[in-house]
Design a protein around this motif. Structure first.
Motif: not given
Length: 768
Positions: A10-11, A14, A53
């Motif tokens: 996600v970090n 994304s 995200k």
């Protein structure tokens, strides 16, 4: 889904979440559909970094749900497609990303299909846990019974089967709690734990848990000098725990067979005197999320030790439900024998009661199918265990291959079992039972090859002689040995004690307290019982003398004749008073032995007060034992001291017991209204107590339930509900009775006989 992996993706990825998604699908339209759906569900997310995200997180969730088996490999593929080697390197630093997957695969390969709990160890039958466990019963337990030993444990299990609250398998894992899992031997605790491992490995439970480590206490006993958790993990999970800091990961420890832990007393009662470091290591498990399974008494003690866990669920495994039993028969019994199995389970209540335990159901089915010429008796618990023992022996240990028994009088429809007089048979059985006894009294489960050879010196290769009763387990310390099942070990220990010790030695041996009813069961003289195979193994003892001495010592022992019970520790493990416990113990021993009243017993029988209680906690087996005892008590010309009835919805067996008791009892107590037919009272009842103040019943119901009893009693006590509407008629009934003593409790009034006469006289004068 690994939370750490999700957060990294996600970090880090994304911004390219849509390109990341395209690599998952061969069909471009499928990828577009997934992306459009995520965009539609997150209209308010925006196009900034936070919005991307959010969509990346949603994408990973969808992909995990739809492709759980390919999830990790496809992540790697997608990152390579995006040329994000930096992210791949970061993921590779996560031991869990690779190692946890390997650990899961290890559990799937090892436990997906396991050897079923059954005698045929040389021909293992694989049981798929994902399917077989569906029809098992699991119950929520608020307060476990504090019982130790086989007999008390089995009785509480049978009682609890009557009335318990089911809890579904899925409900157990709704909240991530530590678990305590209790159950009797052979009920399916290990099945449950291994199913948990499979389901974790398949991402069905404990989704946030990174590592699950499974240990068996019988193997932990071999590593008593391990001083810390890291050392323990390196021994059992060396390939999965390199450089692993367990304090930085979400971990669950799973412990099987707590009752088999050699140092259980030290674990339960920690102090400075602990000699073996493994005790501290096992205690340390409580600091983490954990699942601990064992027999009821061990779990009861474990949950009370100092480290408090409020976020912990205690459950009990109750075995197969009726559907599970039927499914087992359909899937594991040949077609032309299925009806035979069902008929025996219907006719033998003991076999039916124990058939919910996988071990017993498997053994019963195998015996019925394979022992074609023998009509196996399941009349008593001892009969059931003797039959299982005989089946094991015939299947695995009968090295001579000669018939072990012969059957006479088949032409007349009878079968009489006679043990072939083979010293070799007796020698081997005696040694098997001696090994079991030596282990049982030391609370030892696993033993070494050196110990095995010491037991069997001069008998050749132990692998060829004793496998079937005993199995070999490979460990890091080499091969270790154990009885195939604790139930078999306990029964064999009982057989050895019966054949080797006097009645007084058996009664005085506290280690044998839990085996007492089984040992008494070996005194059964019926020629139709396989028990006859397992007695008189020791040529130095007289069989008839041993049978007589055991019961003589039992009825004359401190169990039944002294106020100061010599084995008072047993009383601390039960929830009712000593007198009732020992009466019930005697009745169970009396039934298991299929005895009748002898001259040796009569002084004790006459000295004690014998009472029967009918309530919701009484299991069928207990009722059956009491029916047998009461029948002999009344036929000998004696009276039952007291009958208490706290239940109005009776089984056929309970009705039989009630009718039999009521015909010859001195004191009868009703704690609820009950109607039944068939009782006959030829003489007066000394005491009648009708304590129904919690029941608002009609006049008709009261008359049908109690009036006939009131007419034959000498002393009467009645406690009535405050709101009954027939009090005047009730007083008239009492006035017409010829009773010697009276106590009536109604509202604020309490009348004894004299007061009642004055009360009635006053009412008559007032009416005049």
């Amino acid at each position: 889904m690994d939370i750490r992996v999700l957060e990294i993706l996600v970090n880090k990825v994304s911004s390219d979440w849509q390109k990341f998604a395209f690599n998952w699908f061969v069909d471009l339209n499928s990828a577009i559909a997934i992306i459009d759906n995520i965009n539609a569900n997150n209209l308010n997310a925006g196009k900034n970094a936070a919005g991307k995200k959010l969509k990346m997180r949603a994408l990973l969730t969808v992909l995990y749900e739809q492709y759980p088996e390919d999830y990790e490999s496809m992540i790697t593929s997608s990152l390579k497609y995006l040329k994000r080697n930096d992210v791949l390197e970061e993921l590779e630093k996560l031991d869990k990303f690779n190692v946890s997957a390997a650990l899961k695969d290890f559990y799937i390969q090892k436990f997906k299909e396991i050897d079923e709990l059954q005698p045929l160890l040389k021909i293992p039958a694989n049981a798929n846990l994902s399917n077989n466990f569906i029809d098992m019963c699991v119950v929520d337990v608020a307060n476990m019974q504090k019982n130790a030993g086989y007999t008390a444990e089995r009785m509480e299990f049978l009682k609890k089967k009557i009335n318990y609250k089911l809890i579904s398998y899925s409900e157990i894992f709704k909240h991530e709690k530590s678990l305590l899992i209790a159950g009797i031997a052979g009920i399916g605790k290990s099945w449950f734990l291994k199913k948990c491992l499979i389901d974790w490995a398949s991402n069905r439970i404990w989704e946030k848990v990174e590592f699950v480590f499974f240990f068996e206490c019988r193997l932990l006993n071999l590593y008593e000098n391990i001083s810390n958790m890291k050392e323990l993990l390196n021994i059992f999970y060396k390939n999965f725990t390199k450089d692993l800091d367990i304090n930085n990961h979400n971990i669950i420890f799973v412990i099987d067979g707590l009752d088999e832990f050699k140092y259980l007393n030290e674990l339960i009662n920690p102090g400075s005197s602990i000699k073996f470091p493994i005790v501290n290591v096992l205690s340390e498990v409580q600091k983490y999320n954990h699942v601990v399974a064992g027999r009821v008494y061990a779990l009861d003690q474990f949950q009370n030790i100092s480290i408090k866990h409020y976020n912990r669920l205690t459950i009990q495994i109750m075995g197969f439900n009726e559907n599970g039993i039927n499914n087992y028969i359909e899937n594991n019994v040949i077609e032309n024998k299925k009806e035979n199995v069902k008929t025996i389970l219907k006719e033998s209540k003991i076999a039916k009661a124990m058939s919910s335990v996988p071990f017993y159901l498997s053994a019963i089915c195998k015996m019925i199918v394979e022992l074609k010429q023998i009509k196996i008796s399941f009349l008593t618990m001892t009969d059931l265990h003797a039959s299982i023992f005989f089946y094991f022996y015939q299947k695995h240990v009968n090295i001579t291959k000669e018939p072990f028994i012969k059957i006479d009088d088949l032409s007349k429809g009878h079968h009489i079992l006679k043990v072939m007089e083979s010293k070799q048979h007796k020698k081997y059985i005696f040694i098997i039972c001696k090994i079991a006894y030596e282990l049982f009294v030391k609370s030892k489960v696993v033993f070494s090859i050196e110990e095995f050879q010491k037991f069997t010196s001069g008998l050749g290769k132990v692998e060829d002689q004793f496998f079937g009763f005993i199995e070999r387990v490979e460990t890091n310390l080499g091969y270790q040995y154990q009885f195939v099942h604790l139930t078999i070990m306990e029964f064999c220990a009982s057989v050895y004690a019966f054949n080797n010790f006097s009645g007084k030695e058996i009664i005085d041996n506290e280690k044998l307290a839990s085996c007492l009813s089984m040992i008494c069961g070996l005194t059964n003289k019926s020629q139709n019982s396989l028990v006859t195979i397992l007695v008189n193994l020791n040529q130095n003892r007289c069989l008839n003398q041993s049978r007589c001495c055991l019961f003589k010592c039992l009825v004359n022992s401190n169990y039944f004749n002294d106020d100061k019970i010599s084995m008072i520790h047993i009383c601390s493990l039960i929830h009712y008073n000593c007198s009732r416990y020992y009466n019930n113990l005697f009745i169970e021993c009396f039934y298991e032995s299929q005895s009748s009243f002898t001259d040796d017993m009569k002084p004790t029988i006459d000295k004690r007060m014998w009472g029967i209680l009918i309530n919701d906690r009484k299991c069928y087996y207990e009722t059956f034992c009491q029916n047998y005892f009461v029948n002999h008590l009344i036929n000998s010309g004696r009276q039952l001291s007291k009958l208490t009835v706290c239940k109005n919805n009776l089984s056929d067996e309970e009705k039989d017991l009630l009718i039999q008791c009521s015909s010859n009892v001195r004191s009868l107590i009703f704690r609820c209204p009950i109607k039944f037919e068939g009782w006959k009272r030829e003489n007066n009842l000394e005491w009648l107590r009708i304590r129904i103040s919690n029941y608002l019943i009609s006049e008709i119901d009261f008359k049908e339930c109690f009036l006939s009893w009131m007419k034959v009693c000498e002393k009467l006590e009645v406690c009535l509900h405050d709101e009954i509407e027939f009090i005047d008629n009730f007083y008239k009934w009492i006035h017409n009775l010829n009773i010697q003593w009276l106590l009536i409790s109604y509202r604020a009034n309490r009348f004894n006989l004299e007061e009642f006469k004055n009360f009635i006289t006053s009412k008559i004068l007032l009416n005049e």
